[in-house]
Scaffold this motif. Sequence first.
Motif, PDB file in Angstrom:
ATOM      1  N   GLY A  15       0.794  -1.219   0.000  1.00 34.97           N
ATOM      2  CA  GLY A  15       0.000   0.000   0.000  1.00 34.97           C
ATOM      3  C   GLY A  15       0.826   1.269   0.000  1.00 34.97           C
ATOM      4  O   GLY A  15       0.285   2.363  -0.207  1.00 34.97           O
ATOM      5  N   GLY A  16       2.118   1.141   0.211  1.00 40.22           N
ATOM      6  CA  GLY A  16       2.992   2.296   0.245  1.00 40.22           C
ATOM      7  C   GLY A  16       3.420   2.759  -1.142  1.00 40.22           C
ATOM      8  O   GLY A  16       2.982   2.213  -2.161  1.00 40.22           O
ATOM      9  N   SER A  17       4.290   3.768  -1.158  1.00 40.31           N
ATOM     10  CA  SER A  17       4.744   4.366  -2.404  1.00 40.31           C
ATOM     11  C   SER A  17       6.258   4.495  -2.420  1.00 40.31           C
ATOM     12  O   SER A  17       6.899   4.627  -1.365  1.00 40.31           O
ATOM     13  N   LEU A  18       6.812   4.466  -3.614  1.00 39.10           N
ATOM     14  CA  LEU A  18       8.219   4.755  -3.844  1.00 39.10           C
ATOM     15  C   LEU A  18       8.320   5.522  -5.148  1.00 39.10           C
ATOM     16  O   LEU A  18       7.485   5.332  -6.053  1.00 39.10           O
ATOM     17  N   ARG A  19       9.363   6.325  -5.251  1.00 33.50           N
ATOM     18  CA  ARG A  19       9.656   7.011  -6.504  1.00 33.50           C
ATOM     19  C   ARG A  19      11.068   6.642  -6.932  1.00 33.50           C
ATOM     20  O   ARG A  19      12.037   6.966  -6.233  1.00 33.50           O
ATOM     21  N   LEU A  20      11.162   5.985  -8.060  1.00 32.38           N
ATOM     22  CA  LEU A  20      12.465   5.625  -8.616  1.00 32.38           C
ATOM     23  C   LEU A  20      12.925   6.704  -9.581  1.00 32.38           C
ATOM     24  O   LEU A  20      12.110   7.294 -10.292  1.00 32.38           O
ATOM     25  N   SER A  21      14.216   6.919  -9.610  1.00 34.50           N
ATOM     26  CA  SER A  21      14.802   7.861 -10.558  1.00 34.50           C
ATOM     27  C   SER A  21      15.908   7.182 -11.333  1.00 34.50           C
ATOM     28  O   SER A  21      16.581   6.287 -10.820  1.00 34.50           O
ATOM     29  N   CYS A  22      16.083   7.635 -12.551  1.00 33.45           N
ATOM     30  CA  CYS A  22      17.165   7.144 -13.409  1.00 33.45           C
ATOM     31  C   CYS A  22      17.901   8.375 -13.935  1.00 33.45           C
ATOM     32  O   CYS A  22      17.330   9.152 -14.709  1.00 33.45           O
ATOM     33  N   ALA A  23      19.119   8.551 -13.492  1.00 30.12           N
ATOM     34  CA  ALA A  23      19.947   9.662 -13.955  1.00 30.12           C
ATOM     35  C   ALA A  23      20.779   9.190 -15.141  1.00 30.12           C
ATOM     36  O   ALA A  23      21.493   8.186 -15.041  1.00 30.12           O
ATOM     37  N   VAL A  24      20.663   9.910 -16.235  1.00 29.93           N
ATOM     38  CA  VAL A  24      21.304   9.500 -17.487  1.00 29.93           C
ATOM     39  C   VAL A  24      22.393  10.497 -17.859  1.00 29.93           C
ATOM     40  O   VAL A  24      22.179  11.713 -17.784  1.00 29.93           O
ATOM     41  N   SER A  25      23.535   9.991 -18.274  1.00 29.98           N
ATOM     42  CA  SER A  25      24.615  10.848 -18.754  1.00 29.98           C
ATOM     43  C   SER A  25      25.272  10.198 -19.957  1.00 29.98           C
ATOM     44  O   SER A  25      25.162   8.988 -20.172  1.00 29.98           O
ATOM     45  N   GLY A  26      25.934  11.023 -20.760  1.00 32.15           N
ATOM     46  CA  GLY A  26      26.655  10.510 -21.910  1.00 32.15           C
ATOM     47  C   GLY A  26      25.832  10.383 -23.175  1.00 32.15           C
ATOM     48  O   GLY A  26      26.335   9.866 -24.183  1.00 32.15           O
ATOM     49  N   LEU A  27      24.595  10.815 -23.148  1.00 27.29           N
ATOM     50  CA  LEU A  27      23.791  10.831 -24.365  1.00 27.29           C
ATOM     51  C   LEU A  27      22.762  11.952 -24.267  1.00 27.29           C
ATOM     52  O   LEU A  27      22.530  12.494 -23.193  1.00 27.29           O
ATOM     53  N   THR A  28      22.164  12.280 -25.412  1.00 28.77           N
ATOM     54  CA  THR A  28      21.125  13.308 -25.460  1.00 28.77           C
ATOM     55  C   THR A  28      19.797  12.627 -25.210  1.00 28.77           C
ATOM     56  O   THR A  28      19.264  11.929 -26.081  1.00 28.77           O
ATOM     57  N   LEU A  29      19.267  12.797 -24.016  1.00 31.71           N
ATOM     58  CA  LEU A  29      18.116  11.998 -23.598  1.00 31.71           C
ATOM     59  C   LEU A  29      16.920  12.144 -24.534  1.00 31.71           C
ATOM     60  O   LEU A  29      16.192  11.174 -24.760  1.00 31.71           O
ATOM     61  N   THR A  69       3.342   5.628 -12.572  1.00 30.39           N
ATOM     62  CA  THR A  69       3.403   6.707 -13.546  1.00 30.39           C
ATOM     63  C   THR A  69       4.851   6.961 -13.935  1.00 30.39           C
ATOM     64  O   THR A  69       5.697   7.185 -13.065  1.00 30.39           O
ATOM     65  N   ILE A  70       5.118   6.921 -15.226  1.00 30.41           N
ATOM     66  CA  ILE A  70       6.461   7.205 -15.734  1.00 30.41           C
ATOM     67  C   ILE A  70       6.495   8.648 -16.213  1.00 30.41           C
ATOM     68  O   ILE A  70       5.522   9.163 -16.770  1.00 30.41           O
ATOM     69  N   SER A  71       7.627   9.306 -15.994  1.00 31.88           N
ATOM     70  CA  SER A  71       7.805  10.680 -16.458  1.00 31.88           C
ATOM     71  C   SER A  71       9.264  10.893 -16.799  1.00 31.88           C
ATOM     72  O   SER A  71      10.118  10.080 -16.427  1.00 31.88           O
ATOM     73  N   ARG A  72       9.537  11.978 -17.490  1.00 29.79           N
ATOM     74  CA  ARG A  72      10.920  12.257 -17.882  1.00 29.79           C
ATOM     75  C   ARG A  72      11.159  13.754 -17.901  1.00 29.79           C
ATOM     76  O   ARG A  72      10.230  14.551 -18.093  1.00 29.79           O
ATOM     77  N   ASP A  73      12.408  14.126 -17.727  1.00 27.45           N
ATOM     78  CA  ASP A  73      12.847  15.516 -17.809  1.00 27.45           C
ATOM     79  C   ASP A  73      14.065  15.544 -18.708  1.00 27.45           C
ATOM     80  O   ASP A  73      15.165  15.167 -18.288  1.00 27.45           O
ATOM     81  N   ASN A  74      13.853  15.967 -19.954  1.00 31.31           N
ATOM     82  CA  ASN A  74      14.945  15.948 -20.934  1.00 31.31           C
ATOM     83  C   ASN A  74      15.971  17.051 -20.706  1.00 31.31           C
ATOM     84  O   ASN A  74      17.027  17.039 -21.344  1.00 31.31           O
ATOM     85  N   VAL A  75      15.662  17.973 -19.836  1.00 25.99           N
ATOM     86  CA  VAL A  75      16.636  19.014 -19.482  1.00 25.99           C
ATOM     87  C   VAL A  75      17.543  18.509 -18.366  1.00 25.99           C
ATOM     88  O   VAL A  75      18.765  18.649 -18.419  1.00 25.99           O
ATOM     89  N   GLU A  76      16.913  17.908 -17.356  1.00 22.43           N
ATOM     90  CA  GLU A  76      17.684  17.372 -16.227  1.00 22.43           C
ATOM     91  C   GLU A  76      18.259  15.983 -16.514  1.00 22.43           C
ATOM     92  O   GLU A  76      19.016  15.454 -15.706  1.00 22.43           O
ATOM     93  N   ASN A  77      17.875  15.399 -17.661  1.00 22.55           N
ATOM     94  CA  ASN A  77      18.350  14.059 -18.048  1.00 22.55           C
ATOM     95  C   ASN A  77      17.978  13.003 -17.010  1.00 22.55           C
ATOM     96  O   ASN A  77      18.814  12.189 -16.595  1.00 22.55           O
ATOM     97  N   THR A  78      16.739  13.030 -16.612  1.00 22.51           N
ATOM     98  CA  THR A  78      16.270  12.031 -15.652  1.00 22.51           C
ATOM     99  C   THR A  78      14.936  11.433 -16.105  1.00 22.51           C
ATOM    100  O   THR A  78      14.160  12.079 -16.822  1.00 22.51           O
ATOM    101  N   VAL A  79      14.722  10.227 -15.675  1.00 21.89           N
ATOM    102  CA  VAL A  79      13.456   9.536 -15.891  1.00 21.89           C
ATOM    103  C   VAL A  79      13.008   9.004 -14.532  1.00 21.89           C
ATOM    104  O   VAL A  79      13.831   8.487 -13.773  1.00 21.89           O
ATOM    105  N   SER A  80      11.729   9.128 -14.256  1.00 19.64           N
ATOM    106  CA  SER A  80      11.217   8.711 -12.957  1.00 19.64           C
ATOM    107  C   SER A  80      10.084   7.708 -13.100  1.00 19.64           C
ATOM    108  O   SER A  80       9.422   7.651 -14.143  1.00 19.64           O
TER     109      SER A  80
END
Length: 117
Positions: A15-29, A69-80
């Motif tokens: 019943g709980g929640s977590l937020r995963l993040s993926c920090a990407v470097s070395g490519l243009t997301l 819910t999946i989301s992305r930030d192409n400026v910060e190069n992250t996907v959550s």
Amino acid sequence: QVQLVESGGGLVQPGGSLRLSCAVSGLTLSRYAMNWYRQTPGKRRELVAAIGRAGDNSIYGDSVKGRFTISRDNVENTVSLQMNNLKPEDTGVYFCQAVGGASEAYWGQGTQVTVSA
């Protein structure tokens, strides 16, 4: 050098929640579709969620629809991946993947999610 680094996993009660993040470097997301997979012992790696390059379309595995819910930030190069109403069967190692052309794909090392009382 391309790197995908997942974070945010841990132990949570059902019943709980977590937020995963993926920090990407070395490519243009913005040039890559992004996926989250999970793997549990004895099972094949399962696609959990996917998001297009611009973030304007996404798909989900049947078992997580309405909860993740999946989301992305192409400026910060992250996907959550926001995961709500977690269930014990959501337990596994979660990986993010960047997909470019037909044969171009990169993986992170994974983050463990354990849902248990």
